[in-house]
Design an enzyme around this catalytic site. Structure first.
Site, short mmCIF file in Angstrom:
data_model
loop_
_atom_site.label_atom_id
_atom_site.label_comp_id
_atom_site.label_asym_id
_atom_site.label_seq_id
_atom_site.Cartn_x
_atom_site.Cartn_y
_atom_site.Cartn_z
N GLN A 35 -25.83 11.80 17.66
CA GLN A 35 -24.70 12.43 18.31
C GLN A 35 -23.41 11.83 17.74
OE1 GLN A 35 -24.90 12.51 22.59
NE2 GLN A 35 -27.00 13.31 22.63
N GLU B 79 -22.80 14.51 23.97
CA GLU B 79 -23.42 14.70 25.28
C GLU B 79 -22.88 13.66 26.26
OE1 GLU B 79 -27.72 14.68 25.17
OE2 GLU B 79 -27.85 15.25 27.29
N ASN C 227 -30.77 24.54 27.07
CA ASN C 227 -31.14 23.53 26.07
C ASN C 227 -32.58 23.07 26.32
OD1 ASN C 227 -30.54 21.11 24.15
ND2 ASN C 227 -31.32 20.13 26.01
N GLU C 228 -33.37 23.04 25.29
CA GLU C 228 -34.75 22.53 25.38
C GLU C 228 -35.42 23.03 26.66
OE1 GLU C 228 -35.07 18.32 24.42
OE2 GLU C 228 -34.35 18.70 22.38
N GLU D 106 -29.65 20.01 17.11
CA GLU D 106 -29.88 18.58 17.33
C GLU D 106 -30.78 18.09 16.22
OE1 GLU D 106 -31.02 17.12 21.22
OE2 GLU D 106 -29.83 18.68 22.21
N TYR E 266 -35.96 15.48 15.48
CA TYR E 266 -35.58 14.07 15.35
C TYR E 266 -36.62 13.34 14.51
CZ TYR E 266 -32.11 14.65 19.05
OH TYR E 266 -31.02 15.05 19.78
O1 AHR Z 1 -29.90 13.83 21.98
C1 AHR Z 1 -30.63 13.26 23.03
C2 AHR Z 1 -31.54 14.27 23.72
O2 AHR Z 1 -32.52 14.69 22.83
C3 AHR Z 1 -30.90 15.54 24.20
O3 AHR Z 1 -30.31 15.41 25.44
C4 AHR Z 1 -32.06 16.47 24.27
O4 AHR Z 1 -31.69 17.81 24.06
C5 AHR Z 1 -33.01 15.96 23.20
O5 AHR Z 1 -34.31 15.82 23.65
#
Ligand code: AHR
Length: 487
Positions: free
Chosen positions: A340, A25, A172-173, A291, A239
């Site tokens: 990432q 990103e 995205n999201e 992600e 995450y």
């Molecule tokens: O990876 C960091 C961020 O996490 C990304 O930009 C977003 O899609 C997610 O919330």
């Protein structure tokens, strides 16, 4: 001694190589400095792309790279990043620290990076603040070899023949940074955008809808019920990490809490897949975990918006465990992108000016690369539980595949911070005559690969495994990732 059974004659799904993908990103030092330094840099590069990074990613066999975000994607207007460098707009990166984005890395540069690495590009389009025309024009610009205003513009900008980008994300999201939408609203928007992404020159566009995070099952339910026939993939984001203490500041409690959180993805995939199965029993729509990874407070002294963190053997175990889980769900999970690539979150590479290190997570991806496009085999492990402050978690993690040449690849993680574990495996449906093994382990759980000591936590040959009359036995030390290759 834990019992383990591998049924080498029971084949399951193909493990799509794209499960081993990465995500890049425009955030912090991922793209600029990490991937791209520009042609005039003193850092060795080819067409602006760092030579050391490209080589490392080729060795790791990176199959697919997602770009340009993330949250950045839904603010990105691709036309800002094509054409002569001096004419490119300078914009503010509003998501990541209000830094100046000079757009010197755009579509042509991303395609060049993927060409050098030898990976498949995966582009995420802007649904949040863009237009249908803008996204549709981007596909035309990249994939169309016949005459159109967009293909003419591409030629004018120096690229005669069309590229092929198969994987396209449609926002995205969009439940969050991509427009704060309700699933019903996004489903309608998704269909409108997806309708105009054309298959130029017979190159099919694989359309990936924004999917849920964690346990947002309602999102999956609505998307699948309203839009499944129009999508090829549905994304999932997850995450894990901790709200306090950096990636290297942890004790036993944080160790197990983080790893238990990582194991939770198994439940999320299982339950999202169950919803998908009701609308798509043939499993035509892929789940793309585009992600995932650990997210800790940043390294002290670094810009909090740049999400720079170090990586220890705990991250290697989280990567190894997560990839084993993806392998086991290979019937539905057909793509994944750890967050990432470089210098951001659970990176495989860190850079400091001209210096570069490969993180423990890098060595896991390289070690597991044998699973790419292999066939998942049936396996069962007697897994004991570890009790920790407030919970329990599985002590071991495993997956097994058969490679194209007939060899069998077994990947194992011992998640215990302090104790080893021995495993005795009955290998059914195959007689192995040779075994080789590799291990990633750290003398101290907090060891890192740093710029002055780049090879502390790496993969090394391992002599703790041996063939037995009915299979093999392995003595796993504490906190290790191990790969066995059986022939
Ligand atoms: O990876 C960091 C961020 O996490 C990304 O930009 C977003 O899609 C997610 O919330």
């Amino acid at each position: 001694m834990a019992k383990y059974i591998i049924n080498a004659d029971i084949e399951k799904s193909r493990i799509d190589k794209n499960i081993y993908g990465n995500f890049s990103e425009h955030l912090g030092r991922c793209v600029y400095e990490g991937m791209f330094v520009g042609k005039d840099s003193d850092i060795p590069n080819v067409n602006g792309m760092r030579t050391d990074v490209v080589e490392a990613l080729r060795e790791m066999r990176l199959p697919i790279l997602r770009w340009p975000g993330g949250c950045f994607a839904d603010t990105y207007h691709w036309m800002d990043g094509v054409g002569p460098q001096e004419n490119r707009s300078k914009i503010v990166n509003v998501h990541w620290g209000f830094t100046t984005e000079d757009n010197s890395f755009g579509t042509h540069e991303f395609m060049e990076f993927c060409r050098q690495v030898g990976c498949e590009p995966y582009i995420c389009g802007n649904l949040g603040s863009g237009t249908v025309k803008e996204m549709s024009d981007w596909v035309d610009y990249i994939n169309n070899d016949s005459l159109s205003p967009m293909s003419e513009l591409r030629r004018k900008n120096g690229q005669d023949s069309a590229w092929t980008v198969k994987y396209w994300g449609v926002g995205n999201e969009n439940w969050g940074c991509g427009g704060t939408m309700r699933p019903q609203y996004y489903a309608d928007e998704y269909k409108r955008y997806a309708c105009y992404l054309r298959d130029y020159g017979g190159k099919p566009v694989f359309k990936i809808a924004c999917g849920p995070y964690n346990d947002y099952y309602e999102w999956t339910e609505v998307l699948m019920s309203q839009a499944a026939p129009y999508m090829n993939g549905l994304a999932l984001h997850y995450y894990c990490g901790s709200g306090n203490g950096t990636s290297t500041e942890f004790g036993e409690k944080e160790w197990y809490t983080n790893i238990a959180a990582a194991q939770k993805i198994d439940e999320y995939i299982t339950l999202h897949s169950a919803i998908m199965d009701r609308y798509d029993p043939e499993k035509r729509v892929a789940l793309f975990v585009d992600e995932w990874g650990t997210w800790y407070p940043v390294e002290p002294g670094t810009n909090p918006h740049f999400l720079y963190q170090q990586s220890t053997v705990k991250d290697a175990l989280i990567a190894g465990t997560t990839l084993n889980i993806f392998n086991k769900h290979a019937d539905r999970v057909q793509g994944a992108n750890i967050a990432q690539l470089i210098n951001v979150l659970q990176s495989v590479i860190l850079t400091d000016g001209a210096k570069m290190v490969k993180t423990p997570t890098y060595y896991v991806f390289k070690m597991y690369a044998d699973h790419q496009d292999a066939t998942l085999l049936d396996s069962w492990l007697e897994n004991s539980k570890i009790e920790y402050d407030g919970g329990t978690l599985d002590k071991l993690s495993e997956s097994v595949s058969r490679l194209a040449d007939g060899r069998v690849c077994v990947t194992l993680c011992n998640l215990d911070m302090n104790k080893g574990e021995s495993i005795s495996c009955a290998l059914r449906g195959m007689k192995a005559s040779s075994l080789t093994a590799e291990i990633i382990q750290a003398e101290d759980a907090h060891d890192i690969n740093d710029f002055d000591q780049a090879e502390k936590v790496v993969a090394r040959p391992f002599d703790g495994a041996r063939l037995t009359a009915d299979g093999f036995a392995v003595d796993l030390p504490a906190r290790c990732v191990v790969k066995l290759i059986l022939k």
